[in-house]
Write a protein that holds these residues in place. Sequence first.
Motif, PDB file in Angstrom:
ATOM      1  N   ARG A 167       0.840  -1.214   0.000  1.00 49.44           N
ATOM      2  CA  ARG A 167       0.000   0.000   0.000  1.00 49.44           C
ATOM      3  C   ARG A 167       0.868   1.255   0.000  1.00 49.44           C
ATOM      4  O   ARG A 167       0.656   2.188  -0.793  1.00 49.44           O
ATOM      5  CB  ARG A 167      -0.908  -0.059   1.242  1.00 49.44           C
ATOM      6  CG  ARG A 167      -1.865   1.082   1.374  1.00 49.44           C
ATOM      7  CD  ARG A 167      -2.750   0.878   2.607  1.00 49.44           C
ATOM      8  NE  ARG A 167      -3.579   2.042   2.832  1.00 49.44           N
ATOM      9  CZ  ARG A 167      -3.146   3.147   3.409  1.00 49.44           C
ATOM     10  NH1 ARG A 167      -1.890   3.238   3.840  1.00 49.44           N
ATOM     11  NH2 ARG A 167      -3.950   4.172   3.564  1.00 49.44           N
ATOM     12  N   GLU A 168       1.876   1.261   0.871  1.00 52.19           N
ATOM     13  CA  GLU A 168       2.761   2.431   0.940  1.00 52.19           C
ATOM     14  C   GLU A 168       3.550   2.598  -0.362  1.00 52.19           C
ATOM     15  O   GLU A 168       3.801   3.724  -0.811  1.00 52.19           O
ATOM     16  CB  GLU A 168       3.714   2.291   2.126  1.00 52.19           C
ATOM     17  CG  GLU A 168       2.999   2.407   3.460  1.00 52.19           C
ATOM     18  CD  GLU A 168       3.851   1.893   4.624  1.00 52.19           C
ATOM     19  OE1 GLU A 168       3.646   2.398   5.739  1.00 52.19           O
ATOM     20  OE2 GLU A 168       4.694   0.992   4.422  1.00 52.19           O
ATOM     21  N   ALA A 169       3.913   1.460  -0.963  1.00 47.05           N
ATOM     22  CA  ALA A 169       4.653   1.535  -2.237  1.00 47.05           C
ATOM     23  C   ALA A 169       3.826   2.248  -3.291  1.00 47.05           C
ATOM     24  O   ALA A 169       4.361   2.991  -4.121  1.00 47.05           O
ATOM     25  CB  ALA A 169       5.022   0.128  -2.705  1.00 47.05           C
ATOM     26  N   MET A 170       2.504   2.043  -3.266  1.00 45.35           N
ATOM     27  CA  MET A 170       1.660   2.701  -4.264  1.00 45.35           C
ATOM     28  C   MET A 170       1.233   4.112  -3.838  1.00 45.35           C
ATOM     29  O   MET A 170       0.817   4.910  -4.680  1.00 45.35           O
ATOM     30  CB  MET A 170       0.440   1.837  -4.588  1.00 45.35           C
ATOM     31  CG  MET A 170       0.801   0.634  -5.416  1.00 45.35           C
ATOM     32  SD  MET A 170       1.436   1.025  -7.092  1.00 45.35           S
ATOM     33  CE  MET A 170       3.214   0.951  -6.884  1.00 45.35           C
ATOM     34  N   LEU A 171       1.317   4.429  -2.548  1.00 48.98           N
ATOM     35  CA  LEU A 171       1.142   5.841  -2.159  1.00 48.98           C
ATOM     36  C   LEU A 171       2.278   6.651  -2.782  1.00 48.98           C
ATOM     37  O   LEU A 171       2.106   7.805  -3.165  1.00 48.98           O
ATOM     38  CB  LEU A 171       1.144   5.997  -0.639  1.00 48.98           C
ATOM     39  CG  LEU A 171      -0.140   5.559   0.051  1.00 48.98           C
ATOM     40  CD1 LEU A 171      -0.035   5.727   1.558  1.00 48.98           C
ATOM     41  CD2 LEU A 171      -1.304   6.379  -0.475  1.00 48.98           C
ATOM     42  N   LEU A 172       3.436   6.026  -2.898  1.00 49.80           N
ATOM     43  CA  LEU A 172       4.569   6.663  -3.573  1.00 49.80           C
ATOM     44  C   LEU A 172       4.412   6.488  -5.091  1.00 49.80           C
ATOM     45  O   LEU A 172       4.275   7.463  -5.826  1.00 49.80           O
ATOM     46  CB  LEU A 172       5.874   6.039  -3.084  1.00 49.80           C
ATOM     47  CG  LEU A 172       6.209   6.319  -1.614  1.00 49.80           C
ATOM     48  CD1 LEU A 172       7.281   5.370  -1.119  1.00 49.80           C
ATOM     49  CD2 LEU A 172       6.672   7.771  -1.456  1.00 49.80           C
ATOM     50  N   GLY A 173       4.439   5.260  -5.569  1.00 48.35           N
ATOM     51  CA  GLY A 173       4.232   4.948  -6.977  1.00 48.35           C
ATOM     52  C   GLY A 173       5.156   5.743  -7.899  1.00 48.35           C
ATOM     53  O   GLY A 173       6.259   6.151  -7.516  1.00 48.35           O
ATOM     54  N   THR A 174       4.704   5.939  -9.127  1.00 50.10           N
ATOM     55  CA  THR A 174       5.499   6.694 -10.100  1.00 50.10           C
ATOM     56  C   THR A 174       5.819   8.097  -9.581  1.00 50.10           C
ATOM     57  O   THR A 174       6.919   8.609  -9.807  1.00 50.10           O
ATOM     58  CB  THR A 174       4.738   6.772 -11.444  1.00 50.10           C
ATOM     59  OG1 THR A 174       4.886   5.508 -12.098  1.00 50.10           O
ATOM     60  CG2 THR A 174       5.285   7.850 -12.351  1.00 50.10           C
ATOM     61  N   ALA A 175       4.876   8.701  -8.870  1.00 49.87           N
ATOM     62  CA  ALA A 175       5.122  10.063  -8.346  1.00 49.87           C
ATOM     63  C   ALA A 175       6.300  10.066  -7.381  1.00 49.87           C
ATOM     64  O   ALA A 175       7.154  10.960  -7.424  1.00 49.87           O
ATOM     65  CB  ALA A 175       3.864  10.587  -7.662  1.00 49.87           C
ATOM     66  N   GLY A 176       6.364   9.043  -6.523  1.00 48.43           N
ATOM     67  CA  GLY A 176       7.462   8.974  -5.552  1.00 48.43           C
ATOM     68  C   GLY A 176       8.794   8.726  -6.230  1.00 48.43           C
ATOM     69  O   GLY A 176       9.803   9.364  -5.921  1.00 48.43           O
ATOM     70  N   LEU A 177       8.791   7.781  -7.184  1.00 46.55           N
ATOM     71  CA  LEU A 177      10.039   7.499  -7.910  1.00 46.55           C
ATOM     72  C   LEU A 177      10.504   8.754  -8.660  1.00 46.55           C
ATOM     73  O   LEU A 177      11.696   9.074  -8.687  1.00 46.55           O
ATOM     74  CB  LEU A 177       9.819   6.335  -8.888  1.00 46.55           C
ATOM     75  CG  LEU A 177      11.022   5.994  -9.765  1.00 46.55           C
ATOM     76  CD1 LEU A 177      12.197   5.477  -8.934  1.00 46.55           C
ATOM     77  CD2 LEU A 177      10.652   4.956 -10.832  1.00 46.55           C
ATOM     78  N   THR A 178       9.555   9.490  -9.236  1.00 48.92           N
ATOM     79  CA  THR A 178       9.900  10.689 -10.015  1.00 48.92           C
ATOM     80  C   THR A 178      10.465  11.785  -9.110  1.00 48.92           C
ATOM     81  O   THR A 178      11.460  12.432  -9.457  1.00 48.92           O
ATOM     82  CB  THR A 178       8.648  11.189 -10.766  1.00 48.92           C
ATOM     83  OG1 THR A 178       8.136  10.110 -11.547  1.00 48.92           O
ATOM     84  CG2 THR A 178       8.972  12.352 -11.662  1.00 48.92           C
ATOM     85  N   ALA A 179       9.840  11.981  -7.961  1.00 46.38           N
ATOM     86  CA  ALA A 179      10.353  12.999  -7.034  1.00 46.38           C
ATOM     87  C   ALA A 179      11.746  12.591  -6.532  1.00 46.38           C
ATOM     88  O   ALA A 179      12.641  13.443  -6.394  1.00 46.38           O
ATOM     89  CB  ALA A 179       9.381  13.178  -5.860  1.00 46.38           C
ATOM     90  N   ALA A 180      11.946  11.296  -6.298  1.00 43.53           N
ATOM     91  CA  ALA A 180      13.268  10.823  -5.852  1.00 43.53           C
ATOM     92  C   ALA A 180      14.306  10.993  -6.968  1.00 43.53           C
ATOM     93  O   ALA A 180      15.456  11.350  -6.705  1.00 43.53           O
ATOM     94  CB  ALA A 180      13.179   9.352  -5.423  1.00 43.53           C
ATOM     95  N   LEU A 181      13.884  10.744  -8.217  1.00 48.29           N
ATOM     96  CA  LEU A 181      14.793  10.958  -9.356  1.00 48.29           C
ATOM     97  C   LEU A 181      15.176  12.434  -9.455  1.00 48.29           C
ATOM     98  O   LEU A 181      16.334  12.764  -9.728  1.00 48.29           O
ATOM     99  CB  LEU A 181      14.083  10.556 -10.653  1.00 48.29           C
ATOM    100  CG  LEU A 181      14.336   9.167 -11.187  1.00 48.29           C
ATOM    101  CD1 LEU A 181      13.327   8.845 -12.296  1.00 48.29           C
ATOM    102  CD2 LEU A 181      15.751   9.043 -11.731  1.00 48.29           C
ATOM    103  N   ALA A 182      14.197  13.310  -9.240  1.00 47.12           N
ATOM    104  CA  ALA A 182      14.482  14.751  -9.298  1.00 47.12           C
ATOM    105  C   ALA A 182      15.507  15.117  -8.232  1.00 47.12           C
ATOM    106  O   ALA A 182      16.487  15.830  -8.503  1.00 47.12           O
ATOM    107  CB  ALA A 182      13.191  15.541  -9.102  1.00 47.12           C
ATOM    108  N   LEU A 183      15.295  14.612  -7.027  1.00 52.82           N
ATOM    109  CA  LEU A 183      16.236  14.908  -5.937  1.00 52.82           C
ATOM    110  C   LEU A 183      17.626  14.362  -6.277  1.00 52.82           C
ATOM    111  O   LEU A 183      18.640  15.042  -6.073  1.00 52.82           O
ATOM    112  CB  LEU A 183      15.724  14.297  -4.628  1.00 52.82           C
ATOM    113  CG  LEU A 183      16.623  14.533  -3.426  1.00 52.82           C
ATOM    114  CD1 LEU A 183      16.648  16.015  -3.048  1.00 52.82           C
ATOM    115  CD2 LEU A 183      16.164  13.702  -2.233  1.00 52.82           C
ATOM    116  N   SER A 184      17.655  13.151  -6.824  1.00 57.09           N
ATOM    117  CA  SER A 184      18.944  12.540  -7.138  1.00 57.09           C
ATOM    118  C   SER A 184      19.669  13.330  -8.239  1.00 57.09           C
ATOM    119  O   SER A 184      20.882  13.515  -8.201  1.00 57.09           O
ATOM    120  CB  SER A 184      18.684  11.076  -7.476  1.00 57.09           C
ATOM    121  OG  SER A 184      19.367  10.648  -8.556  1.00 57.09           O
TER     122      SER A 184
END
Length: 335
Positions: free
Chosen positions: A125-142
């Motif tokens: 559930r938490e993985a999908m609260l993040l989902g593509t949006a979370g991966l994208t925000a993490a990519l931006a930070l990285s």
Amino acid sequence: MSSETFPALMIHEDRLAPGRVELCRLSRAELMDGEVEIAVEYSSLNYKDALAITGGARILRHSPLVGGIDAAGRVVESGQTGLPVGTPVLVTGCGLGELHHGGYAARLRVPADWIIPIPEGLDTREAMLLGTAGLTAALALSRLEDNRQSVEAGPMLVTGASGGVGALAVSLLAARGFEVVALTGKPELTDWLMGLGASRVLDRAAFRPGRRPLEKAQWGGVVDTVGGELLGTLTRGVRPWGNIVSIGLAGGADLHTTVMPFILRGVSLLGVTSANCPRDQRLHLWQRLASDLRPSDLAALHTRTVGLAELVEVSEQMLGGRTYGRTLVEITASG
Ligand SMILES: NC(=O)c1ccc[n+]([C@@H]2O[C@H](COP(=O)([O-])OP(=O)(O)OC[C@H]3O[C@@H](n4cnc5c(N)ncnc54)[C@H](OP(=O)(O)O)[C@@H]3O)[C@@H](O)[C@H]2O)c1
């Protein structure tokens, strides 16, 4: 399960509404190729999903197709891959919901190298609260970290701040010590955005950056989910050696600027594409999202849970700018 059917949200690219999106039942024989079969528990709604569902842009490259660029669940069959049955896993991008049946179905079969075992510290559930949006925000930070964006360089402006990617970017940047200024079309969400870590909230309707080739350099950097005219004007107001991460096009796909910010201030324009993110980087960033980047406020980022039957209505709301935060999609065996 072999002769049983399961619910799915099928999108027909060649049809107009109301027939474009169909809630149907599929059999396992209708799944696409791949070594690993997953019992999907959750997906999420992203801007690209909303475009695919409503026909707002041509997202599908195969039709008909089960929608959903995100999925999380448990392995039920893994061929020779060595992934134990029951392993919690996620898939984002990789053509899901574009070329390959996506996460809006209770079963999904995909190639093994699309799969990310969900790291300890997150559940499905938490993985999908993040989902593509979370991966994208993490990519931006990285990308900002790799290009040496420092806290000392000054405030980071996040545009489309109330959206899924925007809100996660506010949260991740604030947790890393950046002063975050949130630009939003929903000033009524000021308290919510400040709760995520924004130190100031600007109303998009009152935001009038100048259009000279170089304007007052006020932003240490920018994380932009809006694109179009706004992105063009923001390039003119970034401090020397600051970075702009271009993520989205909620406000338009054009980009008009001059070379002045790049050649006189050393400003960098960095791109992010989560769908094609290399596997080693995906694995690394999901590990970080489960540990040092794990938002402490995942519950606040989650604004609604819907079932497959509600996705058309919520997609229209999203494209009309009437949603905020992250929308979780719960997938059940009954639909
Ligand atoms: N590059 C990638 O890998 C990647 C990955 C994911 C998403 N994206 C893109 O990033 C963008 C955001 O995606 P999302 O899933 O976070 O969508 P979302 O939750 O709908 O967020 C979009 C936000 O943009 C703002 N907005 C909407 N319409 C606008 C307009 N006409 N002008 C200016 N701002 C507008 C709104 O925020 P405010 O009301 O707060 O301003 C809205 O909440 C989309 O363009 C999406 O395609 C790209």
